[in-house]
Design an enzyme around this catalytic site. Structure first.
Site, mmCIF file in Angstrom:
data_model
loop_
_atom_site.group_PDB
_atom_site.id
_atom_site.type_symbol
_atom_site.label_atom_id
_atom_site.label_comp_id
_atom_site.label_asym_id
_atom_site.label_seq_id
_atom_site.Cartn_x
_atom_site.Cartn_y
_atom_site.Cartn_z
ATOM 1 C CE1 TYR A 6 8.893 5.801 -10.141
ATOM 2 C CE2 TYR A 6 6.554 5.293 -9.976
ATOM 3 C CZ TYR A 6 7.876 4.895 -9.901
ATOM 4 O OH TYR A 6 8.180 3.605 -9.569
ATOM 5 N N GLY A 56 13.427 0.550 -9.257
ATOM 6 C CA GLY A 56 13.484 1.646 -10.225
ATOM 7 C C GLY A 56 14.885 2.221 -10.373
ATOM 8 C CG ASP A 116 10.483 -0.670 -0.218
ATOM 9 O OD1 ASP A 116 11.665 -0.457 -0.538
ATOM 10 O OD2 ASP A 116 9.516 -0.517 -0.994
ATOM 11 C CG ASN A 147 10.446 -3.303 -4.649
ATOM 12 O OD1 ASN A 147 9.373 -3.483 -5.217
ATOM 13 N ND2 ASN A 147 10.538 -2.716 -3.473
ATOM 14 C CD GLU A 163 7.623 -3.507 -2.061
ATOM 15 O OE1 GLU A 163 7.294 -4.405 -2.840
ATOM 16 O OE2 GLU A 163 7.888 -2.352 -2.437
ATOM 17 C CD GLU A 210 5.925 -1.148 -11.139
ATOM 18 O OE1 GLU A 210 6.695 -0.435 -10.493
ATOM 19 O OE2 GLU A 210 5.837 -2.377 -10.968
ATOM 20 C CB SER A 245 4.982 1.934 -9.343
ATOM 21 O OG SER A 245 6.300 1.839 -9.835
ATOM 22 N NE ARG A 281 13.049 0.644 -2.910
ATOM 23 C CZ ARG A 281 12.073 0.575 -3.816
ATOM 24 N NH1 ARG A 281 12.305 0.776 -5.085
ATOM 25 N NH2 ARG A 281 10.839 0.294 -3.436
HETATM 26 P P1 ATP Z 1 7.271 -0.173 -4.845
HETATM 27 O O1 ATP Z 1 7.114 0.962 -5.820
HETATM 28 O O2 ATP Z 1 8.202 0.175 -3.727
HETATM 29 O O3 ATP Z 1 7.547 -1.475 -5.492
HETATM 30 P P2 ATP Z 1 4.725 -1.378 -4.102
HETATM 31 O O4 ATP Z 1 3.727 -1.042 -5.132
HETATM 32 O O5 ATP Z 1 5.353 -2.722 -4.164
HETATM 33 O O6 ATP Z 1 5.837 -0.262 -4.053
HETATM 34 P P3 ATP Z 1 4.329 -1.187 -1.172
HETATM 35 O O7 ATP Z 1 5.736 -0.800 -1.002
HETATM 36 O O8 ATP Z 1 3.887 -2.424 -0.504
HETATM 37 O O9 ATP Z 1 3.923 -1.237 -2.721
HETATM 38 O O10 ATP Z 1 3.377 -0.009 -0.679
HETATM 39 C C1 ATP Z 1 3.432 1.260 -1.288
HETATM 40 C C2 ATP Z 1 3.309 2.347 -0.243
HETATM 41 O O11 ATP Z 1 2.035 2.251 0.419
HETATM 42 C C3 ATP Z 1 4.317 2.272 0.871
HETATM 43 O O12 ATP Z 1 5.550 2.837 0.497
HETATM 44 C C4 ATP Z 1 3.594 3.041 1.979
HETATM 45 O O13 ATP Z 1 3.599 4.442 1.739
HETATM 46 C C5 ATP Z 1 2.175 2.572 1.796
HETATM 47 N N1 ATP Z 1 1.886 1.364 2.599
HETATM 48 C C6 ATP Z 1 1.790 0.106 2.124
HETATM 49 N N2 ATP Z 1 1.492 -0.776 3.087
HETATM 50 C C7 ATP Z 1 1.394 -0.058 4.223
HETATM 51 C C8 ATP Z 1 1.090 -0.382 5.581
HETATM 52 N N3 ATP Z 1 0.804 -1.642 5.942
HETATM 53 N N4 ATP Z 1 1.082 0.615 6.495
HETATM 54 C C9 ATP Z 1 1.368 1.895 6.144
HETATM 55 N N5 ATP Z 1 1.659 2.265 4.868
HETATM 56 C C10 ATP Z 1 1.660 1.317 3.920
HETATM 57 MG MG MG Z 2 7.530 -0.414 -1.816
HETATM 58 MG MG MG Z 3 7.314 -3.225 -4.540
HETATM 59 MG MG MG Z 4 8.577 -2.504 -7.341
#
Ligand code: ATP
Ligand code: MG
Ligand code: MG
Ligand code: MG
Length: 324
Positions: free
Chosen positions: A232, A292, A273, A288, A286, A15, A162, A271
């Site tokens: 992005y 961002g 989610d 954060n 999750e 990232e 991300s 943030r």
């Molecule tokens: P961020 O950029 O928000 O920090 P991240 O890399 O921590 O993201 P997650 O938010 O866990 O990852 O997952 C990224 C994306 O993948 C989610 O926004 C969603 O689109 C998809 N996703 C993840 N887990 C699931 C799930 N269990 N069921 C459906 N979609 C999922």
């Molecule tokens: Mg996320």
């Molecule tokens: Mg995340």
């Molecule tokens: Mg993050």
């Protein structure tokens, strides 16, 4: 104001570019005199004019200053580690700032580490009765039997953001490639049940332990899931502020996020989610702790939609750091 801020951006690959993009936005809007330090992808630091150049370039492959960099730390009132992912969002740099005695924006060591590790975070939330998506965890080298739930699966590194290293595995696909991709980023990987017909709802929180919440926002997109490119590339995702959901669901999301924030001991911001399934089940996906701040990022937009403008948001984060 007479508060002097040290903004730290960049960080390891993953990232790195997102962080520099976040930093451009924050530098432009910060209502206090702010200087920049950049951690290059090789782990060395860039200071002064070199850091500014890295920001313009949008990437810094190589730094010049070995850690700890020769920064007059006592010159600053507050540090703002605007780093996403390992080293910057997981408690590592927070521990260094603790040792320096320099107040900093965002969560402390334990809370940062806990929120970064999706496996440990979900275990704590589950124990507290907060609904999380079913998952199993594997360390590198362990056997990976079929999980006790049906595909599609989401395979994700425990400690990234991300969507880096995340893949969706449909029923007709095998999980080997997805596991290899996730293990390229971490020694621990989660296999999660994929939520069908998912709606993605996010909320922004602000406060030390006891948070207040923004309105709830929703993200829609045409991709298979909310992956790195969709996040992005301007125009790929649509942000709906506020989300078109019932007041009951909005209040449940806000209350759950505020409760989880306190349980996880978060300071500064987060943030959070959420997923709303096609059947109407709500899950906390999750946390954060350093969300961002890029032009397409949800965290500042959620506050803007809640009546808190970007420069005021930054000032509140600085004030929260001084009160942590
Ligand atoms: P961020 O950029 O928000 O920090 P991240 O890399 O921590 O993201 P997650 O938010 O866990 O990852 O997952 C990224 C994306 O993948 C989610 O926004 C969603 O689109 C998809 N996703 C993840 N887990 C699931 C799930 N269990 N069921 C459906 N979609 C999922
Ligand atoms: Mg996320
Ligand atoms: Mg995340
Ligand atoms: Mg993050």
């Amino acid at each position: 104001s007479n508060l002097r801020i040290l903004l730290i951006a960049g960080g390891p690959p993953g990232e790195h570019e997102v962080s520099l993009s976040s930093a451009r936005g924050v530098l432009a809007a910060m209502p206090h005199p702010t200087e920049l330090a950049v951690i290059a992808k090789d782990g060395l630091w860039l200071l002064g004019e070199d850091a500014r150049e890295a920001l313009v370039a949008g990437v810094a492959e190589h730094g010049t200053h070995r850690f700890p960099p020769d920064i007059p730390w006592q010159h600053y009132d507050v540090a703002f580690p605007l780093l996403h992912g390992p080293v910057g969002e997981d408690g590592v740099i927070q521990g260094f700032l603790e040792l320096l005695g320099l107040p900093y924006v965002g969560a402390g060591v334990t809370s940062s580490a806990l929120c970064m590790d999706k496996d440990l975070c979900k275990r704590v939330l589950h124990q507290a009765g907060i609904p999380v998506v079913p998952w199993v965890t594997f360390y590198k080298g362990e056997p990976t039997p079929e999980p006790p739930f049906k595909p599609p699966y989401f395979v994700k590194p425990a400690n990234t953001g991300s969507s880096v290293g995340i893949s969706k595995v449909r029923a007709d696909q095998d999980a080997h490639k997805a596991l290899a991709q996730a293990f390229a980023w971490d020694h621990k990987v989660l296999v999660e049940q994929g939520i069908e017909g998912v709606r993605e709802l996010e909320v922004a929180l602000l406060g030390n332990i006891h948070a207040r919440s923004s309105v709830v926002g929703e993200i829609t997109y045409q991709a298979e899931f909310y992956d790195y490119e969709t996040k992005y590339t301007p125009g790929r995702a649509q942000l709906h502020l506020p989300a078109s959901i019932s007041p009951e669901i909005a209040e449940r999301i806000q209350a759950t996020a505020i409760e989880a924030y306190r349980i996880l001991g978060v300071r500064g911001m987060a943030r959070v989610d959420f997923f709303l399934s096609g059947q109407g089940e709500l899950y906390l996906n999750e946390f954060n702790t350093i969300p961002g701040f890029t032009p397409t990022s949800m965290y500042p937009k959620l506050w803007q939609a809640s009546g808190l403008a970007y420069p005021e948001l930054l000032d509140q984060l600085v004030q929260l750091a001084l009160r942590a």
